[in-house]
Design a protein around this motif. Sequence first.
Motif, mmCIF file in Angstrom:
data_model
loop_
_atom_site.group_PDB
_atom_site.id
_atom_site.type_symbol
_atom_site.label_atom_id
_atom_site.label_comp_id
_atom_site.label_asym_id
_atom_site.label_seq_id
_atom_site.Cartn_x
_atom_site.Cartn_y
_atom_site.Cartn_z
ATOM 1 N N ALA A 40 0.827 -1.209 0.000
ATOM 2 C CA ALA A 40 0.000 0.000 0.000
ATOM 3 C C ALA A 40 0.861 1.259 0.000
ATOM 4 O O ALA A 40 0.501 2.277 -0.603
ATOM 5 N N GLU A 41 2.022 1.170 0.663
ATOM 6 C CA GLU A 41 2.921 2.320 0.715
ATOM 7 C C GLU A 41 3.416 2.702 -0.676
ATOM 8 O O GLU A 41 3.625 3.884 -0.981
ATOM 9 N N TRP A 42 3.614 1.692 -1.548
ATOM 10 C CA TRP A 42 4.048 1.979 -2.913
ATOM 11 C C TRP A 42 3.001 2.805 -3.647
ATOM 12 O O TRP A 42 3.330 3.752 -4.354
ATOM 13 N N ASN A 50 6.523 10.459 -5.797
ATOM 14 C CA ASN A 50 7.805 10.419 -5.098
ATOM 15 C C ASN A 50 8.718 9.363 -5.724
ATOM 16 O O ASN A 50 8.874 8.250 -5.213
ATOM 17 N N GLU A 51 9.347 9.717 -6.832
ATOM 18 C CA GLU A 51 10.233 8.755 -7.504
ATOM 19 C C GLU A 51 11.469 8.435 -6.677
ATOM 20 O O GLU A 51 12.043 7.346 -6.798
ATOM 21 N N ASP A 52 11.891 9.357 -5.811
ATOM 22 C CA ASP A 52 13.065 9.109 -4.968
ATOM 23 C C ASP A 52 12.837 7.923 -4.033
ATOM 24 O O ASP A 52 13.779 7.181 -3.720
ATOM 25 N N TYR A 53 11.600 7.733 -3.588
ATOM 26 C CA TYR A 53 11.286 6.603 -2.715
ATOM 27 C C TYR A 53 11.587 5.285 -3.432
ATOM 28 O O TYR A 53 12.218 4.380 -2.860
ATOM 29 N N PHE A 54 11.160 5.163 -4.678
ATOM 30 C CA PHE A 54 11.361 3.923 -5.430
ATOM 31 C C PHE A 54 12.811 3.743 -5.860
ATOM 32 O O PHE A 54 13.278 2.616 -6.028
ATOM 33 N N ASP A 55 13.520 4.847 -6.015
ATOM 34 C CA ASP A 55 14.919 4.765 -6.430
ATOM 35 C C ASP A 55 15.781 4.105 -5.359
ATOM 36 O O ASP A 55 16.859 3.606 -5.653
ATOM 37 N N VAL A 67 15.297 5.210 -10.889
ATOM 38 C CA VAL A 67 13.897 5.586 -11.075
ATOM 39 C C VAL A 67 13.804 7.106 -11.248
ATOM 40 O O VAL A 67 14.326 7.865 -10.432
ATOM 41 N N THR A 68 13.149 7.538 -12.315
ATOM 42 C CA THR A 68 12.998 8.972 -12.575
ATOM 43 C C THR A 68 11.538 9.387 -12.688
ATOM 44 O O THR A 68 11.250 10.564 -12.928
ATOM 45 N N TRP A 79 -1.138 3.772 -11.712
ATOM 46 C CA TRP A 79 0.093 3.740 -10.920
ATOM 47 C C TRP A 79 1.256 3.185 -11.743
ATOM 48 O O TRP A 79 1.304 1.992 -12.069
ATOM 49 N N TRP A 80 2.217 4.054 -12.037
ATOM 50 C CA TRP A 80 3.358 3.667 -12.855
ATOM 51 C C TRP A 80 4.659 4.154 -12.219
ATOM 52 O O TRP A 80 4.717 5.226 -11.627
ATOM 53 N N VAL A 81 5.709 3.346 -12.394
ATOM 54 C CA VAL A 81 7.063 3.728 -11.992
ATOM 55 C C VAL A 81 7.944 3.576 -13.231
ATOM 56 O O VAL A 81 7.806 2.594 -13.979
ATOM 57 N N GLY A 82 8.825 4.541 -13.463
ATOM 58 C CA GLY A 82 9.590 4.462 -14.700
ATOM 59 C C GLY A 82 10.960 5.105 -14.635
ATOM 60 O O GLY A 82 11.405 5.612 -13.607
#
Length: 203
Positions: A40-42, A50-55, A67-68, A79-82
């Motif tokens: 859920a946090e993701w 907050n791309e820094d969180y996933f990086d 991650v940018t 919801w996307w990360v890229g």
Amino acid sequence: MKDVVFNEIVSGRRIMVFKHTKPWPYYAGYIQLYPLDDPAEWITQVNNRNEDYFDRLDEFSDFPYGVTYAGNLGIDGEWWVGFDTSSASGDIDEEECIDALKATALTLKIRANAVKEAVANLKNEEDQPDEKPKNVGLLLEMLTDLAYADTANKCDEKNKVEQKLSDVGDKLAQYLVKDLGVNPTDIALYAMLKVVLDKNEED
């Protein structure tokens, strides 16, 4: 301008690669997150862009240059990360972007399955009053590390395998001491015994 050059479901989730032509040619890759499979946090951090969180997460370490992007592409889900390769000066091609996303999709699939299995096992044990409570946090961390090590092994990244297995060993020792009441000396003796048993007959 940008064109979609790859758009498929891989390991149970959608991944996409765009080719940008301005201000110079480069690629951007994205992987979709799902509320039912991912923490859920993701989802919260994607909503916060907050791309820094996933990086900082190991699960996305295969992304070239990190991650940018975290947010809503407005395409097939929210919801996307890229990542993008705009700073790569053409060093990262389309296939490398696709491979990085496929590896990440496999990592997330293994992680999601491991967590679901752990939760199911814990749920089945709820009716056993004599069972000592388990430290669920440590268990899930160990499962995540093992899942990542398994994926790294399949990708022939031995250094990552060794690091994750080392992390699992540390967490397992904590679990044995804190939750099962094992004496730390016994853990050390077992480790030494294993080393002795692993040696060949001549030694």
